[in-house]
Scaffold this active site. Structure first.
Site, PDB file in Angstrom:
ATOM      1  N   ASP A 179       0.873  -1.171   0.000  1.00 54.23           N
ATOM      2  CA  ASP A 179       0.000   0.000   0.000  1.00 54.23           C
ATOM      3  C   ASP A 179       0.912   1.223   0.000  1.00 54.23           C
ATOM      4  O   ASP A 179       1.438   1.614   1.038  1.00 54.23           O
ATOM      5  CB  ASP A 179      -0.904  -0.020   1.237  1.00 54.23           C
ATOM      6  CG  ASP A 179      -1.840   1.168   1.288  1.00 54.23           C
ATOM      7  OD1 ASP A 179      -2.222   1.684   0.230  1.00 54.23           O
ATOM      8  OD2 ASP A 179      -2.188   1.592   2.413  1.00 54.23           O
ATOM      9  N   GLU A 190      -1.556  -1.580  -4.540  1.00 55.60           N
ATOM     10  CA  GLU A 190      -2.821  -0.865  -4.680  1.00 55.60           C
ATOM     11  C   GLU A 190      -2.595   0.383  -5.518  1.00 55.60           C
ATOM     12  O   GLU A 190      -1.628   1.121  -5.313  1.00 55.60           O
ATOM     13  CB  GLU A 190      -3.374  -0.480  -3.304  1.00 55.60           C
ATOM     14  CG  GLU A 190      -4.733   0.196  -3.403  1.00 55.60           C
ATOM     15  CD  GLU A 190      -5.374   0.416  -2.054  1.00 55.60           C
ATOM     16  OE1 GLU A 190      -5.798  -0.570  -1.441  1.00 55.60           O
ATOM     17  OE2 GLU A 190      -5.434   1.573  -1.620  1.00 55.60           O
ATOM     18  N   ASP A 247      -2.238   0.907   7.427  1.00 58.17           N
ATOM     19  CA  ASP A 247      -1.495   0.731   6.172  1.00 58.17           C
ATOM     20  C   ASP A 247      -1.064  -0.723   5.979  1.00 58.17           C
ATOM     21  O   ASP A 247      -1.081  -1.240   4.862  1.00 58.17           O
ATOM     22  CB  ASP A 247      -0.260   1.645   6.152  1.00 58.17           C
ATOM     23  CG  ASP A 247      -0.632   3.108   6.300  1.00 58.17           C
ATOM     24  OD1 ASP A 247      -1.163   3.672   5.340  1.00 58.17           O
ATOM     25  OD2 ASP A 247      -0.393   3.663   7.388  1.00 58.17           O
TER      26      ASP A 247
END
Length: 172
Positions: free
Chosen positions: A15, A75, A147
């Protein structure tokens, strides 16, 4: 395996962020998922941008050497209202894509809605729902930061997509 997919797939989910990049490692075998590790990479905001990007790359290279993933999943980021923040995030994302690619690891990208759909079943799920489902799908996982939970969700999404692709390849 005859279809070219490994029996056990180790996935590094990422991420991206310049200040904090979440990471999570899972193993997928058939329908089973197993939590391996998770955490965050933080860069020092007092450093110049090139030094922060270099620190991010070095940390990711270390994670890849330690956990030896078969594949990585990242992502996709959304466009921010602040153009400068968006540009910096894009630069960090470039490093996050580059690190596994330089290590010869295939990298897949997923939109946030696809990750939420794969983990929660709905593309507009709340962060808390995603975090709760990560803990359910990966027993024993207790990511300390949002996260890291998001990175594990990206890894889960990738594992689900790979399992679907493998089933389609085996279909007559």
């Amino acid at each position: 395996m005859p279809d070219g997919f490994p029996r056990r797939l180790r996935v590094l989910g990422l991420d991206p962020g310049l200040g904090v990049t979440g990471w999570g490692v899972i193993e997928a075998k058939a329908n089973r998922l197993r939590h391996v590790a998770d955490g965050v990479v933080e860069t020092d905001a007092a450093l110049a941008l090139p030094a922060r990007l270099a620190a991010l790359h070095g940390a990711l290279a270390g994670l890849i050497a330690t956990w030896r993933p078969d594949e990585a999943a990242v992502e996709e980021t959304f466009v921010n209202r602040n153009p400068l923040s968006t540009l910096k995030l894009g630069q960090a994302r470039g490093v996050v894509l580059l690190a596994p690619a330089l290590a010869g690891i295939p990298v897949a990208e997923y939109q946030a809605t696809a990750v939420k759909r794969a983990v929660v079943g709905q593309g507009h799920a709340q962060k808390q729902q995603v975090q709760a489902m990560v803990r359910i799908l990966l027993p024993g996982a207790a990511p300390g930061r949002a996260d890291a939970a998001d990175a594990l969700a990206v890894a889960i999404c990738h594992a689900h997509h790979r399992a679907t692709a493998a089933r389609l390849l085996r279909a007559p």
